[in-house]
Design an enzyme around this catalytic site. Structure first.
Site, PDB file in Angstrom:
ATOM      1  N   GLN A 194      59.928  43.026  70.319  1.00 18.09           N
ATOM      2  CA  GLN A 194      60.233  42.233  71.516  1.00 18.09           C
ATOM      3  C   GLN A 194      58.956  41.753  72.195  1.00 18.09           C
ATOM      4  OE1 GLN A 194      63.069  44.218  74.166  1.00 18.09           O
ATOM      5  NE2 GLN A 194      63.782  45.429  72.442  1.00 18.09           N
ATOM      6  N   CYS A 383      32.913  39.224  33.858  1.00 18.44           N
ATOM      7  CA  CYS A 383      31.783  38.655  34.596  1.00 18.44           C
ATOM      8  C   CYS A 383      30.602  39.633  34.606  1.00 18.44           C
ATOM      9  CB  CYS A 383      32.220  38.201  35.984  1.00 18.44           C
ATOM     10  SG  CYS A 383      31.153  36.873  36.577  1.00 18.44           S
ATOM     11  N   GLY A 385      30.816  42.627  34.406  1.00 19.34           N
ATOM     12  CA  GLY A 385      31.222  43.578  33.361  1.00 19.34           C
ATOM     13  C   GLY A 385      30.769  43.112  31.985  1.00 19.34           C
ATOM     14  N   HIS A 509      36.462  34.571  34.979  1.00 18.21           N
ATOM     15  CA  HIS A 509      37.398  35.513  35.604  1.00 18.21           C
ATOM     16  C   HIS A 509      38.827  35.173  35.208  1.00 18.21           C
ATOM     17  CE1 HIS A 509      34.646  37.422  38.601  1.00 18.21           C
ATOM     18  NE2 HIS A 509      33.970  36.303  38.411  1.00 18.21           N
ATOM     19  N   GLU A 511      41.323  36.841  35.551  1.00 15.79           N
ATOM     20  CA  GLU A 511      42.289  37.411  36.513  1.00 15.79           C
ATOM     21  C   GLU A 511      42.755  36.397  37.551  1.00 15.79           C
ATOM     22  OE1 GLU A 511      39.073  38.136  36.366  1.00 15.79           O
ATOM     23  OE2 GLU A 511      38.212  38.610  38.333  1.00 15.79           O
TER      24      GLU A 511
HETATM   25  N1  GLN Z   1      26.333  39.055  39.753  1.00 12.48           N
HETATM   26  C1  GLN Z   1      26.639  38.341  38.552  1.00 12.48           C
HETATM   27  C2  GLN Z   1      26.223  36.884  38.626  1.00 12.48           C
HETATM   28  O1  GLN Z   1      26.065  36.354  39.700  1.00 12.48           O
HETATM   29  C3  GLN Z   1      28.112  38.456  38.209  1.00 12.48           C
HETATM   30  C4  GLN Z   1      29.030  37.888  39.251  1.00 12.48           C
HETATM   31  C5  GLN Z   1      30.448  38.349  39.126  1.00 12.48           C
HETATM   32  O2  GLN Z   1      30.737  39.375  38.503  1.00 12.48           O
HETATM   33  N2  GLN Z   1      31.363  37.641  39.737  1.00 12.48           N
HETATM   34  O3  GLN Z   1      26.052  36.252  37.634  1.00 12.48           O
END
Ligand code: GLN
Length: 533
Positions: A194, A383, A385, A509, A511
Site C-alpha cells: 500500500q 575468454c 579462460g 562469449h 554465453e
Molecule cells: N582480460 C582479458 C582481455 O581483456 C579477457 C577479457 C574477458 O574475459 N572478458 O582480453
C-alpha cells in the site's frame, strides 16, 4: 508504428524482486500470441553504461549484438524472447544527461535554461519511444530500474506520467511489489505494498496492475484489500509466487491471466491462441532430467553467481537439452592450488574456466586447467579462460615457464597473449575493447565445427587481448590447434586439444547467445561431453 502499445514496469518495497524476469515473462506471453515485442531497461545511475562497473555492484555485464555493454537483465530479455537487443534497449541516466549536455553545448536549446523538466524528461521520453521509430513493434515493455521512492528514479517516473497522457489508451503500468510473510503471526502483510503504491500515486502514476511477489498464496481477502486500497481492479492484483525456475514465471502469470487483462485493456482480442508449446516442452524436459551432471565453474567471483549469470543460464539450457540436471559448483580461483585441486575437482564431470580481467585469482585458473588437461576432464575456457588455457599450455607443455598475457605481466618474454599490432592503433582512438559480434571460421576437423554444424559462426566479444599469432606453429605442433579464425582479421578465436575428449577455449562469449529455445551449440556439446562420463 503509430499504435505501438507501451507497458511500463516499476518496482516497490524492496529491490531484487525480479522486474527483469516479470518483463521477460510478460514479453514471452505476448510474443506467444504472435505479437512483435521488445523489452528495454532504463537504469537510474550516472554511469554511461555498466561496462566499467565492478560485478559486485550490478553483477555480470551483458554484451548486446552491437557490442553495447548492458545491464544483466538484457540477458533475460534475450533468453526469454530469443530476439537480440542493442544499445537502444538499455539507457542510463548518464546517457540521458550526456545527450542533453551535448545538445546544450551545440546550442540546440536556443538560449533556454536547460532543466530536468522538460529537457531531461523529454530526452527520456524520446528514448522510451525510440525503438518504435524504425521498428513495427506491437508492444514495447519498459522496465524502470531501481525502487519507487528513490530520488534518482524520479525523472523516469515523471516521464512515465507524462507519457500516459500523451499515449492515452496505448499505455499500461504494472507495479511489482513484495508481500512479506510474518512467521510470528503466520500472516501475509500488505501494508508495504500500500505504501509503495501510494508513493507511486504521489508521483502521479496510478498502476493498472499490481504483481505481488510472495512466498505464500494470496487469499481472496488479501487481493480484495489490496485492490481497494490501491485503486486497482481485483482481477488486476496478480500473484507471483516463488518458482523453482525463472522459466516457469511466464506460466505462473499466464495462470493469473495478466496477459489477457492487458490485451483486454488495450482492446485487443483475448481469444487468439497462445503458442507456449515449445516453452512447456522445455520445462517438461527439465523436470524429467534427474540424472546429474556435475560442473565446476572456476572464477574469482565464486561468491557472486550474478557475475556469471549468462554462463550459468547457458549451462542450464545445455543440461536440459542433454537430459541432465545441472549440479554446478562455483569454485573460487583464489582458493585453488596444487595441493587442493584434486580434492576440489575430483568427481566433477566437467570444468569451465570463467572470463575476467586482471591478475586476481589467475594462478588458480592455471592450476585447474592443468588438472583438466592432465586428467582428460572436459574443459571449457571462455575468454580469459581460453587465454589461461593458452598460457598454461605454454608453461607446462611448451616449457615457457614465464609465459603470460601482457595484461598480467607486460614484460614477459613469452607473451603468448598480447595486444596485436592492429589493435594498438585502434586503442589510440579509445576503442580499446573488441566488443559485440565478430565472425569466426571453424576448422572442419574440429569438435566445434561438429557442434555448430557449420563453418562460419558469429559470436559476441568483450576483450582487449588476443592469442599471439607468432607462437601459432609451436602450439599446433605440440597439440593445441587454432581451430577458429576470424576470417577478416585472422585473429585466433578458438583453440582445441583434439587428443583430449573436450578441451576447448574460445576468445568470444558464447554465453551471450544462448536462449531457452535456442541453446548455444558449444555449451550443448560441452555438457554432452560431460554427460558421457
Ligand atoms: N582480460 C582479458 C582481455 O581483456 C579477457 C577479457 C574477458 O574475459 N572478458 O582480453
Amino acid at each position: 508504428m503509430a499504435d505501438t502499445k507501451y507497458i511500463f514496469v516499476t518496482g516497490g518495497v524492496v529491490s531484487s524482486l525480479g522486474k527483469g524476469i516479470l518483463s521477460s515473462s510478460l514479453g514471452k506471453l505476448l510474443q506467444s500470441r504472435g505479437y512483435k515485442v521488445t523489452i528495454q531497461k532504463f537504469d537510474p545511475y550516472i554511469n554511461i553504461d555498466p561496462g566499467t562497473l565492478n560485478p559486485y555492484e550490478h553483477g555480470e555485464c551483458y554484451v548486446c549484438s552491437d557490442g553495447h555493454e548492458a545491464d544483466l537483465d538484457l540477458g533475460h530479455y534475450e533468453r526469454f524472447l530469443n530476439v537480440p537487443t542493442t544499445r537502444a534497449n538499455n539507457v542510463t541516466t548518464g546517457r540521458i544527461y550526456q545527450s542533453v549536455i551535448q545538445k546544450e553545448r551545440h546550442g540546440d536549446y536556443l538560449g533556454k535554461t536547460v532543466q530536468i523538466i522538460p529537457h531531461i524528461t523529454d530526452e527520456i521520453k524520446r528514448n522510451m519511444r525510440s525503438l518504435s521509430v524504425k521498428n513495427d513493434f506491437d508492444f514495447i515493455i519498459t522496465e524502470i530500474g531501481g525502487t519507487v521512492g528513490d530520488i534518482e528514479s524520479l525523472p523516469f517516473i515523471e516521464s512515465v506520467r507524462q507519457l500516459r497522457w500523451e499515449l492515452g489508451g496505448r499505455c499500461f503500468c504494472i507495479h511489482l511489489a513484495y508481500v512479506p510473510y510474518l512467521n510470528a503471526t503466520k500472516e501475509l502483510k500488505t501494508k508495504p505494498v500500500q505504501h509503495s503504491v501510494k508513493a507511486l500515486q504521489e508521483l502521479g502514476v496510478q498502476p493498472d496492475a499490481l504483481v505481488l511477489r510472495t512466498e505464500h498464496s494470496l487469499t481472496p481477502d488479501i487481493r480484495r484489500k489490496v485492490a481497494l486500497f490501491c485503486n486497482v481492479a481485483e482481477e488486476a492484483v496478480v500473484e507471483c509466487m516463488d518458482a523453482s525456475t525463472i522459466y516457469e514465471v511466464p506460466l505462473l502469470i499466464q495462470k493469473e491471466k495478466l496477459d489477457t487483462l492487458i490485451l483486454e485493456r488495450f482492446g485487443l482480442p483475448t481469444d487468439t491462441p497462445s503458442d507456449m508449446g515449445p516453452w512447456i516442452d522445455f520445462l517438461e524436459k527439465r523436470k524429467k532430467a534427474t540424472k546429474p551432471v556435475k560442473i565446476a565453474l572456476v572464477g574469482k567471483y565464486a561468491e557472486l553467481p550474478d557475475a556469471y549469470k549468462s554462463i550459468i543460464e547457458s549451462l542450464n539450457h545445455a543440461a536440459v537439452y542433454n537430459n541432465r540436471k545441472l549440479e554446478l559448483e562455483l569454485i573460487h580461483s583464489q582458493t585453488l592450488n596444487e595441493s587442493n585441486v584434486a580434492e576440489k575437482l575430483n568427481g566433477m564431470d566437467g570444468l569451465v574456466v570463467a572470463p575476467g580481467f586482471g591478475n586476481r585469482g589467475i594462478e588458480g585458473k592455471f592450476v585447474a586447467l592443468k588438472y583438466g588437461r592432465e586428467h582428460n576432464l572436459p574443459t571449457f575456457g571462455i575468454c580469459l579462460g581460453m587465454q589461461c588455457m593458452v598460457i598454461e599450455f605454454a608453461r607446462n607443455v611448451l616449457g615457457f615457464v614465464d609465459a603470460n598475457s601482457t595484461e598480467m605481466d607486460p614484460n614477459t618474454p613469452h607473451n603468448v597473449i598480447d595486444i596485436m599490432e592492429d589493435q594498438k592503433s585502434i586503442s589510440d582512438y579509445g576503442g580499446t575493447m573488441r566488443l559485440g559480434n565478430y565472425s569466426c571460421k571453424l576448422d572442419k576437423q574440429s569438435k566445434a565445427f561438429k557442434a555448430y554444424g557449420r563453418e562460419l559462426i558469429q559470436e559476441r566479444h568483450r576483450h582487449r587481448f588476443e592469442f599471439n599469432d607468432s607462437f601459432k606453429a609451436l602450439y599446433e605442433e605440440a597439440g593445441m590447434h587454432c581451430i577458429g579464425i576470424n576470417p577478416d582479421t585472422k585473429l585466433v578465436e578458438m583453440v582445441e586439444v583434439p587428443a583430449l575428449t573436450w578441451y576447448i577455449g574460445c576468445q568470444f562469449h558464447p554465453e551471450y547467445n544462448s536462449t531457452v529455445l535456442n541453446p548455444n551449440p558449444l555449451f550443448v556439446d560441452f555438457v554432452k561431453a560431460c554427460s558421457l562420463a
